[in-house]
Structure formats: C-alpha cells, structure tokens
Design a protein around this motif. Structure first.
Motif, mmCIF file in Angstrom:
data_model
loop_
_atom_site.group_PDB
_atom_site.id
_atom_site.type_symbol
_atom_site.label_atom_id
_atom_site.label_comp_id
_atom_site.label_asym_id
_atom_site.label_seq_id
_atom_site.Cartn_x
_atom_site.Cartn_y
_atom_site.Cartn_z
ATOM 1 N N ASN A 16 8.941 0.434 -0.773
ATOM 2 C CA ASN A 16 9.767 -0.026 0.345
ATOM 3 C C ASN A 16 10.836 -0.954 -0.229
ATOM 4 N N LEU A 17 12.059 -0.445 -0.342
ATOM 5 C CA LEU A 17 13.156 -1.212 -0.922
ATOM 6 C C LEU A 17 13.868 -2.098 0.092
ATOM 7 N N SER A 18 13.512 -1.962 1.349
ATOM 8 C CA SER A 18 14.167 -2.773 2.374
ATOM 9 C C SER A 18 13.540 -4.161 2.434
ATOM 10 N N ASP A 19 14.185 -5.049 3.193
ATOM 11 C CA ASP A 19 13.643 -6.392 3.381
ATOM 12 C C ASP A 19 12.606 -6.434 4.492
ATOM 13 N N GLU A 20 12.474 -5.344 5.244
ATOM 14 C CA GLU A 20 11.627 -5.317 6.427
ATOM 15 C C GLU A 20 10.365 -4.485 6.199
ATOM 16 N N PRO A 21 9.268 -4.837 6.856
ATOM 17 C CA PRO A 21 8.048 -4.035 6.745
ATOM 18 C C PRO A 21 8.230 -2.675 7.409
ATOM 19 N N ILE A 22 7.432 -1.724 6.970
ATOM 20 C CA ILE A 22 7.472 -0.388 7.550
ATOM 21 C C ILE A 22 6.049 0.078 7.807
ATOM 22 N N THR A 23 5.853 0.787 8.909
ATOM 23 C CA THR A 23 4.572 1.429 9.211
ATOM 24 C C THR A 23 4.832 2.914 9.377
ATOM 25 N N ILE A 24 4.083 3.735 8.652
ATOM 26 C CA ILE A 24 4.374 5.162 8.645
ATOM 27 C C ILE A 24 3.076 5.954 8.543
ATOM 28 N N ASP A 25 3.018 7.028 9.330
ATOM 29 C CA ASP A 25 1.864 7.923 9.310
ATOM 30 C C ASP A 25 2.077 8.958 8.212
ATOM 31 N N LEU A 26 1.383 8.814 7.112
ATOM 32 C CA LEU A 26 1.596 9.686 5.962
ATOM 33 C C LEU A 26 1.128 11.112 6.213
ATOM 34 N N SER A 27 0.259 11.306 7.213
ATOM 35 C CA SER A 27 -0.231 12.657 7.502
ATOM 36 C C SER A 27 0.884 13.571 7.991
ATOM 37 N N GLU A 28 2.007 12.982 8.398
ATOM 38 C CA GLU A 28 3.150 13.799 8.825
ATOM 39 C C GLU A 28 3.926 14.345 7.631
ATOM 40 N N TYR A 29 3.612 13.847 6.422
ATOM 41 C CA TYR A 29 4.405 14.224 5.249
ATOM 42 C C TYR A 29 3.570 14.862 4.141
ATOM 43 N N THR A 30 2.234 14.753 4.236
ATOM 44 C CA THR A 30 1.369 15.343 3.215
ATOM 45 C C THR A 30 0.007 15.646 3.814
ATOM 46 N N ASP A 31 -0.645 16.670 3.255
ATOM 47 C CA ASP A 31 -1.998 17.021 3.691
ATOM 48 C C ASP A 31 -3.060 16.164 2.998
ATOM 49 N N ILE A 32 -2.651 15.375 2.035
ATOM 50 C CA ILE A 32 -3.595 14.522 1.316
ATOM 51 C C ILE A 32 -4.057 13.388 2.219
ATOM 52 N N SER A 33 -5.363 13.169 2.257
ATOM 53 C CA SER A 33 -5.919 12.044 3.013
ATOM 54 C C SER A 33 -6.263 10.924 2.028
ATOM 55 N N PHE A 34 -5.572 9.817 2.168
ATOM 56 C CA PHE A 34 -5.810 8.686 1.283
ATOM 57 C C PHE A 34 -6.974 7.852 1.794
ATOM 58 N N LYS A 35 -7.804 7.391 0.868
ATOM 59 C CA LYS A 35 -9.026 6.672 1.232
ATOM 60 C C LYS A 35 -8.912 5.162 1.019
ATOM 61 N N GLU A 36 -8.084 4.770 0.035
ATOM 62 C CA GLU A 36 -8.030 3.350 -0.288
ATOM 63 C C GLU A 36 -6.733 3.000 -1.006
ATOM 64 N N ILE A 37 -6.483 1.717 -1.103
ATOM 65 C CA ILE A 37 -5.344 1.199 -1.846
ATOM 66 C C ILE A 37 -5.796 0.900 -3.274
ATOM 67 N N SER A 38 -5.152 1.544 -4.245
ATOM 68 C CA SER A 38 -5.464 1.261 -5.645
ATOM 69 C C SER A 38 -4.810 -0.029 -6.112
ATOM 70 N N GLY A 39 -3.696 -0.376 -5.512
ATOM 71 C CA GLY A 39 -3.020 -1.612 -5.859
ATOM 72 C C GLY A 39 -1.648 -1.667 -5.228
ATOM 73 N N PHE A 40 -1.136 -2.865 -5.081
ATOM 74 C CA PHE A 40 0.243 -3.019 -4.610
ATOM 75 C C PHE A 40 0.868 -4.217 -5.300
ATOM 76 N N ILE A 41 2.204 -4.213 -5.366
ATOM 77 C CA ILE A 41 2.921 -5.298 -6.019
ATOM 78 C C ILE A 41 4.280 -5.455 -5.366
ATOM 79 N N GLY A 42 4.685 -6.679 -5.165
ATOM 80 C CA GLY A 42 5.978 -6.943 -4.551
ATOM 81 C C GLY A 42 5.991 -8.276 -3.854
ATOM 82 N N GLN A 43 6.838 -8.377 -2.841
ATOM 83 C CA GLN A 43 6.998 -9.638 -2.115
ATOM 84 C C GLN A 43 6.114 -9.709 -0.877
#
Length: 520
Positions: free
Chosen positions: A472-499
């Motif tokens: 997310n390169l914007s200054d604002e948070p985003i909420t998005i349903d990933l199921s609309e863009y991929t058939d992969i079902s994610f189970k967990e967060i492996s890691g995140f980094i940023g502000q």
C-alpha cells in the motif's frame, strides 16, 4: 515503523518487540548483497582512504555471523568495487590484475577479509574489469615500447585493439621506426586501452586471473561493461561471456557472475543466456521503482513489469537469478529522489527487496546518504565517504564537490540507536525477506487490482507453498477482499513492514498506508 513476522521457531532480532522468525535453512536461497567502494567505506590507518582492514573492522555492522539477531544489517554478500592496483581513485583502470592496490592494503589483508567473511557467512565477489586495462599496465607499456623499437614479433603487439588506420578515430599510441603512426581503441577513456579478445594468449591470461582470485576465496565476479568487449556486436559479446562463464565453472561450478549491461530489457534478456545481469530498469530516478513509489507509475503496472521481466529472463536462461537494485556507484544516490522523511525510500526498499533473486544495496543507502553529480560532472560525488558518525577518518574521494551540509538523514552512529531510523528499517526488511525465502525462489503470478493505483501485489509459488506479497503506497489504510482477485485462500500473515499494521479476517485484508505485507 512496524515489523511483525509470525511463525514458529527462533526469537530472531532479539530485543525487538513482536518479532518471531521462522527461518527456513536453505543454502541456495539468494541473499542480499552490499556494494562497497572500498576507498570511501572505512579507514583503518588514518590516511583518509578506505581500505580492506577498514571493512574487516566494520564486518559486524554488515553481518556479525547471526544475521537474524538484530545486531547487524544482515547482508549475506559483499560486492567490492575494483581492488587491484590501478591508476585512478575508482580503479577501473587496472595496472596489475594479481595485486591489491597499495591504497587499500595488502594481499594478506584481503585473505584476512575472506576468512572473516567466511566465518560470518558473507560471500565476497569482486569487480573484474576485462574490457580494458590501464595505460600503465605492463602489457600496454611493452606494446608501446615494441612499436617504437619496430619489434613487430613482440607478443604484446596483438594484446590490444590497435590499428594504423587514422580514420577509425582511435587514440594515438606510438610511431614505429618507419614513421608509421599506430592508434589504439579506448572506448571509455584514452587512459583505458581495450584488450584484443581475439588473441588466445589474452584469453589464457584471463583464465589465469580468474583462477587466481577464485583460489583466493572469492565467490565470483561483477563484470564491468559487458557490452563493450566487442563494441556494437552483441552476438560476439554474448559468445565471449559464455566462454568466460565456462572458464569460471571449471574452477567453481557455483561461481557467482553478474554483468553490468546498462541497456534496455530486450538486450539484457539476450545477455542472460551467458550470465546474470543487473536489473537496470528498476534503478535510478527514472526507474520503475522510483516512478512507482513517487506516484507516477501505477503499482499494478510495476507488478506486471517485474513478473513479465522474470518470465522473459527465465525463457532466456531457466537457471537465471535476478539482480534488483535501485542505485549504484554510477548513479545519483537514491535518497535524492526518494524522500526518507516521507517514507518513499522505505517503500522503494520494500518494492525491490521483496522480489526475486539477489537484491543489491549500495553502501550508505541504508542510512539515506545523498550524493549526485549535479552540475559538477564527477562521479566522485556518488562515491562519498560513509557517514559513520564516529572516529573513522575516511574522507571523500578526489574531485568531490558535494556539500557536506546536504547530508541531513544522519549517521550510522545515530541511526543504529533509533527504532524508527532507515537503517533499522533496512535491517528488519532484510530479516523479513530471509524469513520468507519463497520470495527469492518462487514463481510469480501478478494480480490485477482494477481501480487501484497505489495498491497492488502478486502471488509467489514455491514447491507446495503459496504466499501473497502486497503493498500500500498511499498514506491511507485500505481494506480489500482478496477473494475477488484470486482463488487462493490466505490463512495467516507471515509478516508486515511499514508505517502501520496489517490485519487479515478471512480473505479480507486491512493494510495501513505505506506498509507492505506477506500473506500465507
């Protein structure tokens, strides 16, 4: 600034809160490299010039042998710019291929550096300049002497590209006893004559040089100006580098080779048939990373480009390993066009390091050092003394005009103590990448997020594991349903980094601004 890595095993980056790393032990995972201009890095003997002992003294800054303990940057490779005896400060004009430049130390110092790096898990590659030598190289001096004396049987008469045809526009070399003027080719400078790669004796000498340095313990070579062996003839160049790679592999089948091919991607694809090349389209103020982070390019286009680039390179050479970077010694430093204060530098690091292959950091990049040619037309401004902030006596190289007061992002000494510094960010980003080796090794599938310019990502598939990398390169948070863009079902967060932070609820991702996340 936030970094969270989740999974079992290891309390890596000790002392940092909320960090756990599942480190998958794989020797073949491409690691992060660190480019060093030796003369500008660290000075051990107080003569103002960086040297090999200076690097030894600073090795724990780069990797103290436990790259995930949070006490060092965590790089796993070092690229040393030219270290052989040369006539210039930058040393791309080699006088003696079997030596260490006197300003940098001794061969014993180099052997000690290799030993220390082996102990700490760091691979060393060195710059190898083969297209041309110094005009003070013994081979060239013997050539000049032979012409003046009319010694046409001298073996060095065929070691360089020479002619008596003045129409070529080459440089004056010498006049023989019959008054015939000889000229030599020097594509970069009159002080750097071009070797004749059609001469088997020259090729044999190159093999001797390769064997010498591999026997010393280097893991490979960064190869200068790979398009200039045969100027204007890519086909012959590629054949030469195929030969060179085969020679190297006689002595080390796993030799690390990377070529400088400052060209368009089509040309780079062709050279990948012979050896890996730096990914120049990513780099510089007009490169894909900077243009994307600064909001000029759409992030989805960037993702598509890196995936397509990877696919095309692998068509040329299925065993290729990409070499992403954002700046080097021939470019203005990246902090000048990627704002540290606005966290553009941080996100640029995310974009190029969370991709395939071996990312290359240019020394000082991790603390936001400035340096540019501006109107001075001197590359010395791009190779300034490392800002340690302690008693190090290393000085800027000759010809520098860059104002010291423009260095506003702080020193190493300041930044290692700050939890929100750029240095700390780089350290954590490298740890995040190391904890997710699939990013370096896997196959990429771009995802297209219609209507989003500053959000994007891709899937990476390796063996039985699929992960998603999202930015997310914007200054604002985003909420998005990933199921609309991929058939992969994610189970967990492996890691995140940023502000900010990342949250996953089912397949709905909530990602704060200026933050990247890896999902599993």
């Amino acid at each position: 600034m936030m970094l969270t890595l989740t999974s079992c095993n290891s309390n890596a980056l000790k002392g940092e809160k909320a960090i756990k790393i599942n480190y998958i032990e794989q020797e073949e995972v491409p690691g992060v490299f660190y480019e060093i201009f030796v003369g500008g890095f660290s000075d051990s003997n107080e003569d103002g010039t960086g040297d090999l002992k200076g690097i030894i003294n600073r090795i724990d800054y780069l990797n103290d042998g436990d790259p995930l303990n949070g006490k060092s940057l965590g790089v796993e490779g070092i690229w040393l710019m030219p270290i052989m005896q040369a006539g210039s400060y930058h040393k791309y004009d080699v006088i003696d291929y079997y030596s260490i430049d006197l300003n940098y130390g001794t061969m014993e110092d180099f052997e000690q550096l290799i030993s220390v790096c082996d102990t700490n898990g760091i691979d060393i590659i060195i710059d190898l300049v083969l297209n041309h030598t110094s005009e003070y190289n013994r081979w060239f001096l013997d050539l000049k002497k032979a012409i003046k004396e009319g010694d046409i049987d001298n073996k060095y008469m065929d070691w360089y590209c020479i002619t008596t045809d003045s129409s070529k526009g080459w440089h004056n070399l010498a006049i023989d006893p019959n008054g015939v003027q000889y000229y030599y080719e020097g594509n970069f400078s009159p002080s750097m004559p071009e070797l004749n790669m059609e001469n088997q004796e020259v090729l044999d000498e190159i093999e001797n040089i390769v064997k010498f340095w591999l026997d010393k313990g280097v893991k490979g070579f960064r190869l200068d100006a790979v398009k200039y062996v045969y100027l204007g003839n890519d086909t012959k160049n590629i054949e030469f580098w195929k030969w060179f790679a085969s020679i190297c592999k006689k002595y080390d089948d796993d030799v690390f080779l990377v070529g400088e091919n400052w060209s368009n991607t089509t040309s780079i694809y062709e050279y990948y048939e012979a050896l890996d090349c730096f990914d120049f389209d990513m780099s510089g103020s007009g490169g894909d990373v900077a243009l994307t982070v600064n909001g000029i390019f759409n992030l989805n286009d960037y993702v598509r480009n890196i995936c397509r680039y990877k696919e095309n390179v692998e068509k040329s050479n299925p065993d290729a390993v990409l070499k992403p970077f954002i700046s080097n010694h021939d470019m203005d430093r990246s902090a000048g066009y990627l704002s540290v204060k606005e966290h553009r530098m941080h996100m640029a690091a995310n974009l190029y390091m969370l991709t395939s292959g071996n990312p290359f950091i240019y020394y000082g990049e991790e603390i936001g050092m400035y340096g540019s040619r501006a109107t001075s037309s001197t590359d010395a401004n791009r190779r300034l003394a490392m800002l340690w902030g302690d008693e190090d006596t290393v000085q800027d190289p000759p010809g520098t005009t860059f104002p010291a007061e423009r260095q506003i992002n702080g020193t190493v000494k300041q930044q290692v103590k700050q939890s929100n510094s750029l240095y700390t960010y780089y350290k954590k980003l490298i740890a995040l990448r190391k904890a997710n080796p699939e990013i370096a090794l896997g196959d990429y599938v771009p995802l297209k997020f219609e209507g989003y310019n500053l959000f994007g990502g891709f899937l990476v598939e390796y063996e039985s594991i699929t992960k998603g990398v999202f930015h997310n390169l914007s200054d604002e948070p985003i909420t998005i349903d990933l199921s609309e863009y991929t058939d992969i079902s994610f189970k967990e967060i492996s890691g995140f980094i940023g502000q900010g932070k990342a949250r996953l609820n089912g397949n709905t991702l909530a990602l704060d601004g200026l933050t990247s996340v890896i999902l599993k």
